[in-house]
Design a protein around this motif. Structure first.
Motif, PDB file in Angstrom:
ATOM      1  N   SER A 127       8.559  34.329  -3.691  1.00 59.89           N
ATOM      2  CA  SER A 127       8.745  35.548  -4.481  1.00 59.89           C
ATOM      3  C   SER A 127       8.796  35.275  -5.982  1.00 59.89           C
ATOM      4  O   SER A 127       8.784  36.210  -6.779  1.00 59.89           O
ATOM      5  N   GLY A 128       8.859  34.005  -6.366  1.00 59.62           N
ATOM      6  CA  GLY A 128       8.834  33.667  -7.791  1.00 59.62           C
ATOM      7  C   GLY A 128      10.202  33.478  -8.413  1.00 59.62           C
ATOM      8  O   GLY A 128      10.368  33.695  -9.617  1.00 59.62           O
ATOM      9  N   LYS A 129      11.183  33.031  -7.617  1.00 57.57           N
ATOM     10  CA  LYS A 129      12.548  32.872  -8.142  1.00 57.57           C
ATOM     11  C   LYS A 129      12.617  31.798  -9.230  1.00 57.57           C
ATOM     12  O   LYS A 129      13.243  32.008 -10.277  1.00 57.57           O
ATOM     13  N   THR A 130      11.982  30.652  -8.980  1.00 61.78           N
ATOM     14  CA  THR A 130      12.054  29.555  -9.951  1.00 61.78           C
ATOM     15  C   THR A 130      11.367  29.929 -11.256  1.00 61.78           C
ATOM     16  O   THR A 130      11.916  29.732 -12.349  1.00 61.78           O
ATOM     17  N   MET A 131      10.179  30.476 -11.146  1.00 59.53           N
ATOM     18  CA  MET A 131       9.435  30.909 -12.329  1.00 59.53           C
ATOM     19  C   MET A 131      10.214  31.976 -13.097  1.00 59.53           C
ATOM     20  O   MET A 131      10.337  31.918 -14.328  1.00 59.53           O
ATOM     21  N   GLY A 132      10.762  32.937 -12.369  1.00 58.02           N
ATOM     22  CA  GLY A 132      11.537  33.998 -13.001  1.00 58.02           C
ATOM     23  C   GLY A 132      12.764  33.455 -13.713  1.00 58.02           C
ATOM     24  O   GLY A 132      13.089  33.874 -14.828  1.00 58.02           O
ATOM     25  N   ALA A 133      13.450  32.502 -13.075  1.00 56.00           N
ATOM     26  CA  ALA A 133      14.638  31.901 -13.686  1.00 56.00           C
ATOM     27  C   ALA A 133      14.279  31.178 -14.978  1.00 56.00           C
ATOM     28  O   ALA A 133      15.006  31.263 -15.981  1.00 56.00           O
ATOM     29  N   LEU A 134      13.154  30.482 -14.997  1.00 53.82           N
ATOM     30  CA  LEU A 134      12.720  29.766 -16.193  1.00 53.82           C
ATOM     31  C   LEU A 134      12.393  30.733 -17.330  1.00 53.82           C
ATOM     32  O   LEU A 134      12.757  30.496 -18.485  1.00 53.82           O
ATOM     33  N   LEU A 135      11.722  31.813 -17.019  1.00 60.60           N
ATOM     34  CA  LEU A 135      11.373  32.791 -18.057  1.00 60.60           C
ATOM     35  C   LEU A 135      12.629  33.439 -18.644  1.00 60.60           C
ATOM     36  O   LEU A 135      12.732  33.622 -19.863  1.00 60.60           O
ATOM     37  N   ILE A 136      13.582  33.779 -17.783  1.00 61.92           N
ATOM     38  CA  ILE A 136      14.830  34.362 -18.269  1.00 61.92           C
ATOM     39  C   ILE A 136      15.588  33.349 -19.126  1.00 61.92           C
ATOM     40  O   ILE A 136      16.139  33.687 -20.186  1.00 61.92           O
ATOM     41  N   ALA A 137      15.596  32.088 -18.675  1.00 60.47           N
ATOM     42  CA  ALA A 137      16.290  31.034 -19.420  1.00 60.47           C
ATOM     43  C   ALA A 137      15.716  30.886 -20.822  1.00 60.47           C
ATOM     44  O   ALA A 137      16.461  30.738 -21.802  1.00 60.47           O
ATOM     45  N   SER A 193      10.076  21.300  -6.937  1.00 62.04           N
ATOM     46  CA  SER A 193       9.300  22.509  -7.249  1.00 62.04           C
ATOM     47  C   SER A 193       9.406  22.886  -8.715  1.00 62.04           C
ATOM     48  O   SER A 193       8.503  23.534  -9.265  1.00 62.04           O
ATOM     49  N   ALA A 194      10.495  22.495  -9.385  1.00 56.89           N
ATOM     50  CA  ALA A 194      10.664  22.852 -10.797  1.00 56.89           C
ATOM     51  C   ALA A 194       9.587  22.228 -11.671  1.00 56.89           C
ATOM     52  O   ALA A 194       9.229  22.776 -12.724  1.00 56.89           O
ATOM     53  N   ASP A 195       9.046  21.084 -11.251  1.00 53.08           N
ATOM     54  CA  ASP A 195       8.015  20.412 -12.048  1.00 53.08           C
ATOM     55  C   ASP A 195       6.687  21.162 -12.027  1.00 53.08           C
ATOM     56  O   ASP A 195       5.806  20.886 -12.846  1.00 53.08           O
ATOM     57  N   LEU A 196       6.533  22.093 -11.097  1.00 51.27           N
ATOM     58  CA  LEU A 196       5.274  22.831 -10.996  1.00 51.27           C
ATOM     59  C   LEU A 196       5.044  23.738 -12.205  1.00 51.27           C
ATOM     60  O   LEU A 196       3.925  24.168 -12.461  1.00 51.27           O
ATOM     61  N   TYR A 197       6.108  24.017 -12.947  1.00 50.28           N
ATOM     62  CA  TYR A 197       6.007  24.935 -14.074  1.00 50.28           C
ATOM     63  C   TYR A 197       6.170  24.219 -15.412  1.00 50.28           C
ATOM     64  O   TYR A 197       6.501  24.838 -16.426  1.00 50.28           O
ATOM     65  N   ALA A 198       5.919  22.900 -15.412  1.00 55.32           N
ATOM     66  CA  ALA A 198       6.091  22.096 -16.626  1.00 55.32           C
ATOM     67  C   ALA A 198       5.194  22.565 -17.770  1.00 55.32           C
ATOM     68  O   ALA A 198       5.473  22.280 -18.944  1.00 55.32           O
ATOM     69  N   HIS A 199       4.118  23.288 -17.439  1.00 55.58           N
ATOM     70  CA  HIS A 199       3.228  23.786 -18.491  1.00 55.58           C
ATOM     71  C   HIS A 199       3.908  24.834 -19.378  1.00 55.58           C
ATOM     72  O   HIS A 199       3.433  25.126 -20.482  1.00 55.58           O
ATOM     73  N   LEU A 200       5.006  25.411 -18.906  1.00 58.13           N
ATOM     74  CA  LEU A 200       5.692  26.435 -19.684  1.00 58.13           C
ATOM     75  C   LEU A 200       6.372  25.856 -20.913  1.00 58.13           C
ATOM     76  O   LEU A 200       6.423  26.493 -21.971  1.00 58.13           O
ATOM     77  N   GLY A 201       6.923  24.655 -20.771  1.00 60.38           N
ATOM     78  CA  GLY A 201       7.653  24.053 -21.891  1.00 60.38           C
ATOM     79  C   GLY A 201       8.379  22.791 -21.471  1.00 60.38           C
ATOM     80  O   GLY A 201       8.392  22.417 -20.297  1.00 60.38           O
ATOM     81  N   ASN A 202       9.015  22.144 -22.436  1.00 63.56           N
ATOM     82  CA  ASN A 202       9.671  20.862 -22.193  1.00 63.56           C
ATOM     83  C   ASN A 202      11.132  21.039 -21.793  1.00 63.56           C
ATOM     84  O   ASN A 202      12.052  20.592 -22.487  1.00 63.56           O
ATOM     85  N   TYR A 226      14.308  20.443 -18.952  1.00 61.95           N
ATOM     86  CA  TYR A 226      14.784  19.273 -18.211  1.00 61.95           C
ATOM     87  C   TYR A 226      14.931  19.591 -16.722  1.00 61.95           C
ATOM     88  O   TYR A 226      15.184  20.738 -16.351  1.00 61.95           O
ATOM     89  N   VAL A 227      14.802  18.553 -15.900  1.00 58.58           N
ATOM     90  CA  VAL A 227      14.948  18.702 -14.451  1.00 58.58           C
ATOM     91  C   VAL A 227      15.892  17.625 -13.938  1.00 58.58           C
ATOM     92  O   VAL A 227      15.770  16.449 -14.304  1.00 58.58           O
ATOM     93  N   LEU A 228      16.840  18.025 -13.106  1.00 57.82           N
ATOM     94  CA  LEU A 228      17.713  17.085 -12.404  1.00 57.82           C
ATOM     95  C   LEU A 228      17.479  17.298 -10.916  1.00 57.82           C
ATOM     96  O   LEU A 228      17.830  18.344 -10.375  1.00 57.82           O
ATOM     97  N   ASN A 229      16.843  16.332 -10.268  1.00 61.34           N
ATOM     98  CA  ASN A 229      16.567  16.444  -8.838  1.00 61.34           C
ATOM     99  C   ASN A 229      17.825  16.155  -8.032  1.00 61.34           C
ATOM    100  O   ASN A 229      18.445  15.103  -8.182  1.00 61.34           O
ATOM    101  N   LEU A 230      18.201  17.112  -7.191  1.00 60.91           N
ATOM    102  CA  LEU A 230      19.382  16.975  -6.346  1.00 60.91           C
ATOM    103  C   LEU A 230      18.931  16.962  -4.889  1.00 60.91           C
ATOM    104  O   LEU A 230      18.416  17.965  -4.381  1.00 60.91           O
ATOM    105  N   ASN A 231      19.097  15.825  -4.241  1.00 66.19           N
ATOM    106  CA  ASN A 231      18.696  15.680  -2.846  1.00 66.19           C
ATOM    107  C   ASN A 231      19.913  15.730  -1.936  1.00 66.19           C
ATOM    108  O   ASN A 231      21.055  15.665  -2.390  1.00 66.19           O
ATOM    109  N   ALA A 232      19.668  15.811  -0.625  1.00 67.71           N
ATOM    110  CA  ALA A 232      20.751  15.839   0.358  1.00 67.71           C
ATOM    111  C   ALA A 232      21.581  14.551   0.251  1.00 67.71           C
ATOM    112  O   ALA A 232      21.035  13.504  -0.107  1.00 67.71           O
ATOM    113  N   PRO A 233      22.872  14.616   0.552  1.00 71.09           N
ATOM    114  CA  PRO A 233      23.607  15.770   1.078  1.00 71.09           C
ATOM    115  C   PRO A 233      23.953  16.777  -0.022  1.00 71.09           C
ATOM    116  O   PRO A 233      24.305  16.396  -1.126  1.00 71.09           O
ATOM    117  N   PHE A 234      23.860  18.048   0.329  1.00 67.52           N
ATOM    118  CA  PHE A 234      24.090  19.117  -0.641  1.00 67.52           C
ATOM    119  C   PHE A 234      25.552  19.570  -0.607  1.00 67.52           C
ATOM    120  O   PHE A 234      25.861  20.736  -0.348  1.00 67.52           O
TER     121      PHE A 234
END
Length: 285
Positions: free
Chosen positions: A23-33, A52-61, A63-71
């Motif tokens: 539905s575009g939650k990640t993209m929407g969150a980045l635009l709002i941010a 998945s956050a890296d898929l939108y790296a073209h938007l701008g620079n 930061y990403v912190l990858n959080l893997n299991a256990p959550f």
């Protein structure tokens, strides 16, 4: 207890973007941010969604912190702390659903515990509540994405009935939306509408597409009121510990951010009070 007049405070947004996969939650969150800051270098994404956050790296620079299991709640809290310590202004937690229903999250941990189920919840609920408290008390703007459980309905398209994916209940503990200032529901066509809105900006308004303009509107709302600087001035002007304590209790949203100011002033007032007592005592003797 302290009865006082209502007062509009400046705030940091605590919002949720809820919707089904795609539905575009990640993209929407980045635009709002970006609308909230105007600076991609002030945005960080805590990514639980397999990079998945890296898929939108073209938007701008940003930061990403990858959080893997256990959550676990504690790992989310640690990730938020890292972002806060890195001069970040907007933290996107993508998503908070894993803390509840992911591998190593609250539900899985509970199912793996032995003994009385009710007693076990007594151990897990404080851990979950601590995670929520960290979200709500952060010095940063917080945008949390929330997965929706999915279902399909038949919809007409080009004269034919075709299945269409829809979002249902959000994957998090019951009542999570009550904790947030704003919750936007996004459908599979990427149309957004408000399901919870204390800002008054979006409730009962037509559906809309998320853009950076939405972030700018939210920022304008956040800035309308008393801010941390004003509270700092009140702290400095405090004449006694009782007044200082009333200020502390009146502005809970600044308690974490200005805790050092409160403690420093408290220590100063106590030392001054003790010094006066000693002077009076010496004069009497």
């Amino acid at each position: 207890m302290n009865l006082r007049k209502a007062e509009r405070h400046q705030a940091r947004i605590r919002m949720g973007l809820q919707g089904p996969s795609g539905s575009g939650k990640t993209m929407g969150a980045l635009l709002i941010a970006f609308g909230l800051t105007g600076d991609w270098s002030k945005v960080a994404v805590i990514d639980t969604e397999n990079n998945s956050a890296d898929l939108y790296a073209h938007l701008g620079n940003y930061y990403v912190l990858n959080l893997n299991a256990p959550f676990s709640p504690e790992r989310y809290i640690e990730a938020i702390g890292i972002c806060e310590a890195s001069d970040i202004e907007v933290i996107i937690v993508d998503s908070i659903s894993h803390e509840w229903e992911g591998s190593g999250g609250i539900l899985e941990t509970h199912s793996n515990m032995t003994g009385n189920s009710f007693t076990n919840w007594g151990k897990l609920t404080p851990r979950h509540n601590q995670f929520i408290n960290v979200l709500l008390s952060s010095k940063c703007h917080i945008i949390s994405t929330i997965r929706s459980k999915q279902d399909y309905v038949l919809a007409e398209k080009n004269g034919k009935m075709v299945p269409e994916k829809i979002g249902l209940k959000g994957v998090q503990r019951e009542g999570m939306d009550y904790e947030l200032t704003l919750v936007l529901e996004i459908d599979i066509k990427q149309n957004a509408s408000a399901t919870k809105d204390r800002t008054g900006l979006f409730m009962n308004k037509p559906e809309f597409r998320i853009s950076s303009d939405i972030g700018e509107k939210i920022l304008s709302w956040c800035k309308n009121g008393i801010n941390a600087t004003a509270v700092q001035k009140l702290i400095k002007k405090s004449k006694d510990v009782k007044t200082l304590r009333e200020i502390f209790n009146s502005y809970p949203e600044f308690q974490v951010l200005l805790n050092e100011d409160f403690q420093t002033k408290k220590k100063q007032l106590i030392e001054t009070n003790n010094a006066i007592k000693n002077i009076v005592k010496n004069e009497e003797s």
